[in-house]
Design a protein around this motif. Structure first.
Motif, PDB file in Angstrom:
ATOM      1  N   GLY A  99      47.344 -35.553  55.148  1.00 48.85           N
ATOM      2  CA  GLY A  99      46.609 -35.821  56.161  1.00 48.85           C
ATOM      3  C   GLY A  99      47.378 -35.403  57.569  1.00 48.85           C
ATOM      4  O   GLY A  99      46.860 -34.873  58.625  1.00 48.85           O
ATOM      5  N   ILE A 100      48.375 -36.179  57.717  1.00 45.89           N
ATOM      6  CA  ILE A 100      49.293 -35.946  58.682  1.00 45.89           C
ATOM      7  C   ILE A 100      49.869 -34.514  58.696  1.00 45.89           C
ATOM      8  O   ILE A 100      49.846 -33.925  59.883  1.00 45.89           O
ATOM      9  CB  ILE A 100      50.480 -36.900  58.454  1.00 45.89           C
ATOM     10  CG1 ILE A 100      50.126 -38.248  58.536  1.00 45.89           C
ATOM     11  CG2 ILE A 100      51.374 -36.542  59.726  1.00 45.89           C
ATOM     12  CD1 ILE A 100      50.903 -39.425  58.174  1.00 45.89           C
ATOM     13  N   VAL A 101      50.412 -34.095  57.640  1.00 51.24           N
ATOM     14  CA  VAL A 101      51.000 -32.526  57.601  1.00 51.24           C
ATOM     15  C   VAL A 101      50.168 -31.529  58.020  1.00 51.24           C
ATOM     16  O   VAL A 101      50.047 -30.754  58.728  1.00 51.24           O
ATOM     17  CB  VAL A 101      51.515 -32.284  56.375  1.00 51.24           C
ATOM     18  CG1 VAL A 101      51.916 -30.723  56.219  1.00 51.24           C
ATOM     19  CG2 VAL A 101      52.885 -33.307  56.186  1.00 51.24           C
ATOM     20  N   ASN A 102      48.722 -31.796  57.201  1.00 53.58           N
ATOM     21  CA  ASN A 102      47.548 -30.596  57.772  1.00 53.58           C
ATOM     22  C   ASN A 102      47.008 -31.091  59.208  1.00 53.58           C
ATOM     23  O   ASN A 102      46.863 -29.948  59.964  1.00 53.58           O
ATOM     24  CB  ASN A 102      46.312 -30.988  56.873  1.00 53.58           C
ATOM     25  CG  ASN A 102      46.717 -30.790  55.428  1.00 53.58           C
ATOM     26  OD1 ASN A 102      47.494 -29.887  55.029  1.00 53.58           O
ATOM     27  ND2 ASN A 102      45.747 -30.998  54.506  1.00 53.58           N
ATOM     28  N   PHE A 103      46.856 -31.858  59.687  1.00 52.15           N
ATOM     29  CA  PHE A 103      46.536 -32.299  61.037  1.00 52.15           C
ATOM     30  C   PHE A 103      47.639 -31.481  61.934  1.00 52.15           C
ATOM     31  O   PHE A 103      47.256 -30.656  62.859  1.00 52.15           O
ATOM     32  CB  PHE A 103      46.605 -33.645  61.473  1.00 52.15           C
ATOM     33  CG  PHE A 103      46.140 -34.045  62.869  1.00 52.15           C
ATOM     34  CD1 PHE A 103      44.776 -34.194  63.201  1.00 52.15           C
ATOM     35  CD2 PHE A 103      47.018 -33.948  63.710  1.00 52.15           C
ATOM     36  CE1 PHE A 103      44.314 -34.448  64.479  1.00 52.15           C
ATOM     37  CE2 PHE A 103      46.586 -34.189  65.121  1.00 52.15           C
ATOM     38  CZ  PHE A 103      45.366 -34.546  65.451  1.00 52.15           C
ATOM     39  N   ALA A 104      48.906 -31.793  61.614  1.00 56.34           N
ATOM     40  CA  ALA A 104      50.029 -31.240  62.508  1.00 56.34           C
ATOM     41  C   ALA A 104      49.973 -29.711  62.441  1.00 56.34           C
ATOM     42  O   ALA A 104      49.985 -29.074  63.424  1.00 56.34           O
ATOM     43  CB  ALA A 104      51.200 -31.539  62.167  1.00 56.34           C
ATOM     44  N   ARG A 105      49.708 -29.247  61.404  1.00 56.79           N
ATOM     45  CA  ARG A 105      49.645 -27.553  61.146  1.00 56.79           C
ATOM     46  C   ARG A 105      48.396 -27.074  61.933  1.00 56.79           C
ATOM     47  O   ARG A 105      48.557 -26.243  62.535  1.00 56.79           O
ATOM     48  CB  ARG A 105      49.705 -27.257  59.529  1.00 56.79           C
ATOM     49  CG  ARG A 105      49.444 -25.933  59.343  1.00 56.79           C
ATOM     50  CD  ARG A 105      48.984 -25.594  58.087  1.00 56.79           C
ATOM     51  NE  ARG A 105      47.708 -25.847  57.806  1.00 56.79           N
ATOM     52  CZ  ARG A 105      47.190 -26.626  56.825  1.00 56.79           C
ATOM     53  NH1 ARG A 105      48.184 -27.106  55.914  1.00 56.79           N
ATOM     54  NH2 ARG A 105      46.100 -26.858  56.734  1.00 56.79           N
ATOM     55  N   LEU A 111      56.064 -31.534  67.251  1.00 62.27           N
ATOM     56  CA  LEU A 111      57.069 -32.631  66.651  1.00 62.27           C
ATOM     57  C   LEU A 111      56.020 -33.653  66.179  1.00 62.27           C
ATOM     58  O   LEU A 111      55.052 -33.994  66.743  1.00 62.27           O
ATOM     59  CB  LEU A 111      57.771 -33.028  67.856  1.00 62.27           C
ATOM     60  CG  LEU A 111      58.747 -34.406  67.406  1.00 62.27           C
ATOM     61  CD1 LEU A 111      59.851 -34.023  66.679  1.00 62.27           C
ATOM     62  CD2 LEU A 111      59.393 -34.979  68.930  1.00 62.27           C
ATOM     63  N   ILE A 112      56.532 -34.368  64.967  1.00 65.95           N
ATOM     64  CA  ILE A 112      55.721 -35.373  64.518  1.00 65.95           C
ATOM     65  C   ILE A 112      56.984 -36.663  64.679  1.00 65.95           C
ATOM     66  O   ILE A 112      57.894 -36.473  64.257  1.00 65.95           O
ATOM     67  CB  ILE A 112      55.422 -35.331  62.963  1.00 65.95           C
ATOM     68  CG1 ILE A 112      54.455 -34.062  62.790  1.00 65.95           C
ATOM     69  CG2 ILE A 112      54.990 -36.535  62.486  1.00 65.95           C
ATOM     70  CD1 ILE A 112      54.309 -33.696  61.473  1.00 65.95           C
ATOM     71  N   VAL A 113      56.467 -37.592  65.362  1.00 69.46           N
ATOM     72  CA  VAL A 113      57.175 -38.697  65.343  1.00 69.46           C
ATOM     73  C   VAL A 113      56.670 -40.039  64.824  1.00 69.46           C
ATOM     74  O   VAL A 113      55.543 -40.382  65.127  1.00 69.46           O
ATOM     75  CB  VAL A 113      57.459 -39.285  67.011  1.00 69.46           C
ATOM     76  CG1 VAL A 113      58.307 -40.225  67.072  1.00 69.46           C
ATOM     77  CG2 VAL A 113      58.097 -38.172  67.812  1.00 69.46           C
ATOM     78  N   VAL A 134      56.144 -36.843  54.281  1.00 66.73           N
ATOM     79  CA  VAL A 134      55.918 -35.744  55.285  1.00 66.73           C
ATOM     80  C   VAL A 134      56.923 -34.982  55.714  1.00 66.73           C
ATOM     81  O   VAL A 134      57.037 -33.707  55.861  1.00 66.73           O
ATOM     82  CB  VAL A 134      55.398 -36.708  56.790  1.00 66.73           C
ATOM     83  CG1 VAL A 134      55.457 -35.793  57.857  1.00 66.73           C
ATOM     84  CG2 VAL A 134      53.988 -37.225  56.447  1.00 66.73           C
ATOM     85  N   THR A 135      58.318 -35.328  55.776  1.00 64.86           N
ATOM     86  CA  THR A 135      59.646 -34.783  55.830  1.00 64.86           C
ATOM     87  C   THR A 135      59.582 -33.548  54.938  1.00 64.86           C
ATOM     88  O   THR A 135      60.328 -32.642  55.108  1.00 64.86           O
ATOM     89  CB  THR A 135      60.646 -35.370  56.138  1.00 64.86           C
ATOM     90  OG1 THR A 135      61.037 -36.321  54.886  1.00 64.86           O
ATOM     91  CG2 THR A 135      60.817 -36.316  57.332  1.00 64.86           C
ATOM     92  N   SER A 136      59.078 -33.770  53.702  1.00 61.83           N
ATOM     93  CA  SER A 136      59.233 -32.937  52.758  1.00 61.83           C
ATOM     94  C   SER A 136      58.242 -31.710  52.718  1.00 61.83           C
ATOM     95  O   SER A 136      58.416 -30.679  52.319  1.00 61.83           O
ATOM     96  CB  SER A 136      59.292 -33.624  51.362  1.00 61.83           C
ATOM     97  OG  SER A 136      60.089 -34.463  51.244  1.00 61.83           O
ATOM     98  N   LEU A 137      57.110 -32.131  53.190  1.00 61.02           N
ATOM     99  CA  LEU A 137      55.809 -31.181  53.116  1.00 61.02           C
ATOM    100  C   LEU A 137      55.614 -30.359  54.627  1.00 61.02           C
ATOM    101  O   LEU A 137      55.185 -29.431  54.419  1.00 61.02           O
ATOM    102  CB  LEU A 137      54.574 -31.738  52.999  1.00 61.02           C
ATOM    103  CG  LEU A 137      54.485 -32.605  51.607  1.00 61.02           C
ATOM    104  CD1 LEU A 137      53.254 -33.742  51.677  1.00 61.02           C
ATOM    105  CD2 LEU A 137      54.347 -31.530  50.634  1.00 61.02           C
ATOM    106  N   THR A 138      56.199 -30.843  55.566  1.00 67.09           N
ATOM    107  CA  THR A 138      56.112 -29.906  56.617  1.00 67.09           C
ATOM    108  C   THR A 138      56.864 -29.071  57.074  1.00 67.09           C
ATOM    109  O   THR A 138      58.212 -29.087  56.773  1.00 67.09           O
ATOM    110  CB  THR A 138      55.847 -31.015  57.923  1.00 67.09           C
ATOM    111  OG1 THR A 138      55.166 -30.316  59.183  1.00 67.09           O
ATOM    112  CG2 THR A 138      57.275 -31.713  58.422  1.00 67.09           C
ATOM    113  N   GLN A 139      56.708 -27.966  57.768  1.00 67.99           N
ATOM    114  CA  GLN A 139      57.550 -26.965  58.326  1.00 67.99           C
ATOM    115  C   GLN A 139      58.014 -27.277  59.789  1.00 67.99           C
ATOM    116  O   GLN A 139      59.015 -26.715  59.849  1.00 67.99           O
ATOM    117  CB  GLN A 139      56.919 -25.804  58.401  1.00 67.99           C
ATOM    118  CG  GLN A 139      55.903 -25.394  57.113  1.00 67.99           C
ATOM    119  CD  GLN A 139      56.947 -24.938  55.976  1.00 67.99           C
ATOM    120  OE1 GLN A 139      57.929 -24.125  56.368  1.00 67.99           O
ATOM    121  NE2 GLN A 139      56.877 -25.518  54.847  1.00 67.99           N
ATOM    122  N   GLY A 140      57.493 -28.240  60.329  1.00 65.87           N
ATOM    123  CA  GLY A 140      58.142 -28.411  61.678  1.00 65.87           C
ATOM    124  C   GLY A 140      58.908 -29.783  61.695  1.00 65.87           C
ATOM    125  O   GLY A 140      59.265 -30.490  60.588  1.00 65.87           O
TER     126      GLY A 140
END
Length: 145
Positions: A99-105, A111-113, A134-140
């Protein structure tokens, strides 16, 4: 540098420390701040327990959504009080890390903090090992506080 910062919050001390860090970064950069609280759908076991809770017979999803909304709104008020120019609060249901990664994308977050540990047991309601996922799944970039 950053134009849109995402802070997942669960109300824990670590997530609020991350929020404070994001508020400071937002003030420095003028970035929009999005606050996100993600709660998971309850299990069938939890559903059966809700039938015997006389003090609050509402479905667990309703209780969890209400709590998540309170957490998000309190975090938004904290960010506004901290001087953030533009801040939005969101509540989502589902798998927390995804959910966090998809929202960010989907929202083009720069930046995600987030806090390194969350609210506690039950697979750390919000963060904890979630920060690792999250650190493993996100591109940012992700800043873990």
């Amino acid at each position: 540098m950053f134009s849109h910062i995402l802070v997942p919050v669960d109300g824990s001390d670590n997530s609020l420390a991350a929020l404070d860090k994001a508020v400071a970064l937002s003030q420095l950069t003028g970035a929009v701040l999005s606050i996100l609280t993600v709660y998971r759908h309850h299990s069938l076991l939890e559903a059966s327990l809700s039938m015997v809770r006389k003090s609050d017979p509402r479905p667990f999803d309703d209780v969890m959504r209400e709590h998540a909304t309170e957490v998000a709104e309190l975090a938004k008020a904290r960010a506004v009080a901290g001087g953030v120019g533009e801040v939005h609060a969101y509540v989502r249901n589902g798998a927390v890390a995804r959910g966090i990664v998809n929202f960010a994308r989907d929202r083009a977050v720069d930046l995600i903090v987030m806090g390194g540990r969350g609210a506690g047991s039950a697979e750390n309601y919000m963060l904890g090992s979630i920060s690792h996922k999250v650190t493993s799944l996100t591109q940012g970039p992700v800043m873990v506080v």
